[in-house]
Design a protein around this motif. Structure first.
Motif, mmCIF file in Angstrom:
data_model
loop_
_atom_site.group_PDB
_atom_site.id
_atom_site.type_symbol
_atom_site.label_atom_id
_atom_site.label_comp_id
_atom_site.label_asym_id
_atom_site.label_seq_id
_atom_site.Cartn_x
_atom_site.Cartn_y
_atom_site.Cartn_z
ATOM 1 N N LYS A 181 0.815 -1.210 0.000
ATOM 2 C CA LYS A 181 0.000 0.000 0.000
ATOM 3 C C LYS A 181 0.853 1.266 0.000
ATOM 4 N N MET A 182 1.911 1.269 0.837
ATOM 5 C CA MET A 182 2.787 2.439 0.904
ATOM 6 C C MET A 182 3.504 2.659 -0.427
ATOM 7 N N GLY A 183 3.932 1.587 -1.071
ATOM 8 C CA GLY A 183 4.594 1.698 -2.358
ATOM 9 C C GLY A 183 3.669 2.260 -3.419
ATOM 10 N N ARG A 184 2.405 1.818 -3.433
ATOM 11 C CA ARG A 184 1.439 2.328 -4.414
ATOM 12 C C ARG A 184 1.167 3.806 -4.179
ATOM 13 N N ARG A 185 1.076 4.196 -2.912
ATOM 14 C CA ARG A 185 0.831 5.603 -2.594
ATOM 15 C C ARG A 185 2.019 6.461 -3.038
ATOM 16 N N ARG A 186 3.217 5.973 -2.742
ATOM 17 C CA ARG A 186 4.415 6.725 -3.131
ATOM 18 C C ARG A 186 4.521 6.834 -4.656
ATOM 19 N N ARG A 187 4.200 5.744 -5.352
ATOM 20 C CA ARG A 187 4.254 5.780 -6.812
ATOM 21 C C ARG A 187 3.265 6.803 -7.363
ATOM 22 N N ALA A 188 2.063 6.849 -6.812
ATOM 23 C CA ALA A 188 1.065 7.809 -7.273
ATOM 24 C C ALA A 188 1.532 9.246 -7.031
ATOM 25 N N GLU A 189 2.130 9.485 -5.861
ATOM 26 C CA GLU A 189 2.631 10.828 -5.553
ATOM 27 C C GLU A 189 3.749 11.228 -6.512
ATOM 28 N N ARG A 190 4.633 10.296 -6.813
ATOM 29 C CA ARG A 190 5.760 10.614 -7.685
ATOM 30 C C ARG A 190 5.324 10.745 -9.135
ATOM 31 N N ARG A 191 4.317 10.018 -9.546
ATOM 32 C CA ARG A 191 3.796 10.203 -10.900
ATOM 33 C C ARG A 191 3.157 11.582 -11.039
ATOM 34 N N THR A 192 2.455 12.029 -10.006
ATOM 35 C CA THR A 192 1.880 13.372 -10.038
ATOM 36 C C THR A 192 2.989 14.416 -10.147
ATOM 37 N N ARG A 193 4.063 14.241 -9.369
ATOM 38 C CA ARG A 193 5.204 15.149 -9.431
ATOM 39 C C ARG A 193 5.846 15.122 -10.818
ATOM 40 N N MET A 194 5.969 13.927 -11.397
ATOM 41 C CA MET A 194 6.550 13.802 -12.736
ATOM 42 C C MET A 194 5.741 14.584 -13.772
ATOM 43 N N LEU A 195 4.415 14.465 -13.722
ATOM 44 C CA LEU A 195 3.574 15.166 -14.689
ATOM 45 C C LEU A 195 3.661 16.677 -14.498
ATOM 46 N N GLU A 196 3.842 17.128 -13.255
ATOM 47 C CA GLU A 196 4.060 18.559 -13.013
ATOM 48 C C GLU A 196 5.343 19.023 -13.695
ATOM 49 N N LEU A 197 6.383 18.206 -13.593
ATOM 50 C CA LEU A 197 7.655 18.554 -14.228
ATOM 51 C C LEU A 197 7.554 18.495 -15.746
ATOM 52 N N PHE A 198 6.804 17.546 -16.272
ATOM 53 C CA PHE A 198 6.588 17.498 -17.713
ATOM 54 C C PHE A 198 5.968 18.801 -18.202
ATOM 55 N N ALA A 199 4.983 19.296 -17.485
ATOM 56 C CA ALA A 199 4.347 20.555 -17.872
ATOM 57 C C ALA A 199 5.319 21.719 -17.734
ATOM 58 N N GLN A 200 6.095 21.721 -16.645
ATOM 59 C CA GLN A 200 7.035 22.811 -16.392
ATOM 60 C C GLN A 200 8.107 22.883 -17.470
ATOM 61 N N TYR A 201 8.564 21.712 -17.949
ATOM 62 C CA TYR A 201 9.649 21.688 -18.919
ATOM 63 C C TYR A 201 9.168 21.362 -20.333
ATOM 64 N N ARG A 202 7.906 21.563 -20.564
ATOM 65 C CA ARG A 202 7.313 21.561 -21.902
ATOM 66 C C ARG A 202 7.547 20.240 -22.648
ATOM 67 N N LEU A 203 7.266 19.147 -21.946
ATOM 68 C CA LEU A 203 7.302 17.835 -22.566
ATOM 69 C C LEU A 203 5.906 17.234 -22.540
ATOM 70 N N ASP A 204 5.516 16.605 -23.647
ATOM 71 C CA ASP A 204 4.216 15.952 -23.718
ATOM 72 C C ASP A 204 4.194 14.757 -22.761
ATOM 73 N N PRO A 205 3.086 14.553 -22.023
ATOM 74 C CA PRO A 205 3.011 13.418 -21.097
ATOM 75 C C PRO A 205 3.292 12.074 -21.750
ATOM 76 N N GLU A 206 3.049 11.960 -23.063
ATOM 77 C CA GLU A 206 3.288 10.667 -23.726
ATOM 78 C C GLU A 206 4.771 10.292 -23.750
ATOM 79 N N VAL A 207 5.655 11.258 -23.483
ATOM 80 C CA VAL A 207 7.095 10.978 -23.454
ATOM 81 C C VAL A 207 7.419 9.940 -22.385
ATOM 82 N N GLN A 208 6.603 9.858 -21.342
ATOM 83 C CA GLN A 208 6.872 8.894 -20.270
ATOM 84 C C GLN A 208 6.851 7.460 -20.762
ATOM 85 N N ASP A 209 6.175 7.205 -21.893
ATOM 86 C CA ASP A 209 6.069 5.847 -22.422
ATOM 87 C C ASP A 209 7.114 5.547 -23.493
#
Length: 306
Positions: free
Chosen positions: A152-180
């Motif tokens: 459960k803790m790992g899933r929560r941490r992963r969700a938090e870090r994915r949210t942070r990642m998408l914030e950085l994608f927006a900040q540095y002008r990368l399309d979210p699809e780049v993650q794949d």
């Protein structure tokens, strides 16, 4: 280090001059390195192979510099001169045969090797030289998010870090699809931003950027370093290690000139307006060697060969 001030340059304070962006929140430097020396114990290559004795070779000698909150400090020097050893020392990435002396303070607190190692990814982050540091067999998003554990803790941490990642994608002008995508599917500029986002995931106070622009043309290099400049403007600090003095002058607030394993002069970028504002002969030689100046380094001013 030569601390004498020339006319027109800010007077040195506690051993170095300041730029407009230099700040001391909490009354201390973000990073302060004093009298750092790094040497390696190895076999003497001048002796016969089977009878060679151990010798100690010093690569960094009595190096001192500082990084303030809110600024980009650039360490400039020739390629292969040992600047990467400075990054390794700050990150506590030591070879087994290395001997390190001197002191390193982070946020005003002295840090030994264990203390610096504990700060990796938790206060200090590294942007490495090469995009080959990205795992070619792992998708970009997985590398940015990193290991999160199970349950459960790992899933929560992963969700938090994915949210942070998408914030950085927006900040540095990368399309979210780049993650794949895989690293080989990225352009050089995109891969550089992915490395920066990996460094930013845990909200560091200091970023150590070791030659972060090789292989990029001037426009992409400036764009990549402008992201580091924005990080500093938001209150962080950047230690930029580079051989490209022209690029450093475009993005840095202060310059530390590296030669023969140490810093010979530490000045605000404004001091490079004129060679008369620079104290050390080698720094003046660098000024003269710039294409925008007379493109000539007088041997009497330290030369450019080392």
């Amino acid at each position: 280090m030569n601390d004498s001030a020339m006319e027109g340059t800010p007077a040195p304070s506690h051993g170095h001059a300041h730029a407009d962006a230099s700040r001391h929140p909490g009354g201390h430097h973000l990073l302060r390195i004093e009298h750092l020396s790094v040497s390696f114990r190895m076999y003497d290559s001048s002796e016969p192979f089977f009878s060679a004795q151990h010798v100690e070779r010093e690569q960094i000698h009595d190096l001192s510099l500082s990084v303030h909150a809110g600024e980009v400090m650039a360490v400039v020097g020739a390629s292969g001169s040992g600047k990467t050893l400075l990054a390794d020392a700050v990150m506590a990435l030591y070879e087994p045969n290395a001997r390190i002396t001197g002191s390193i303070k982070f946020e005003g607190v002295p840090r030994d090797a264990a203390g610096l190692a504990a700060l990796r990814g938790h206060g200090i982050s590294l942007v490495p030289q090469s995009v080959t540091n990205l795992d070619p067999l792992m998708k970009v998003g997985e590398q940015i998010v990193g290991a999160c554990g199970r349950g459960k803790m790992g899933r929560r941490r992963r969700a938090e870090r994915r949210t942070r990642m998408l914030e950085l994608f927006a900040q540095y002008r990368l399309d979210p699809e780049v993650q794949d995508r895989y690293p080989h599917e990225l352009s050089g500029g995109m891969a550089r931003r992915v490395l920066l986002m990996c460094a930013l995931m845990d909200a560091p106070r200091l970023i150590v950027a070791d030659e972060p622009t090789p292989g990029l043309d001037r426009e992409l290099a400036v764009r990549a370093l402008s992201d580091l400049k924005a990080f500093a403007a938001a209150g962080g600090g950047v230690l930029l290690i580079t051989h490209d003095i022209e690029l450093a002058l475009e993005v840095a607030d202060r310059i530390a000139v590296f030669r023969d394993g140490t810093v010979v002069e530490e000045v605000p970028v404004a001091a490079f307006a004129s060679p008369e504002m620079l104290s050390h002969p080698y720094t003046r030689a660098l000024w003269h060697a710039l294409p925008s100046h007379d493109f000539f380094a007088d041997a009497a001013e330290g030369g450019m060969g080392r």
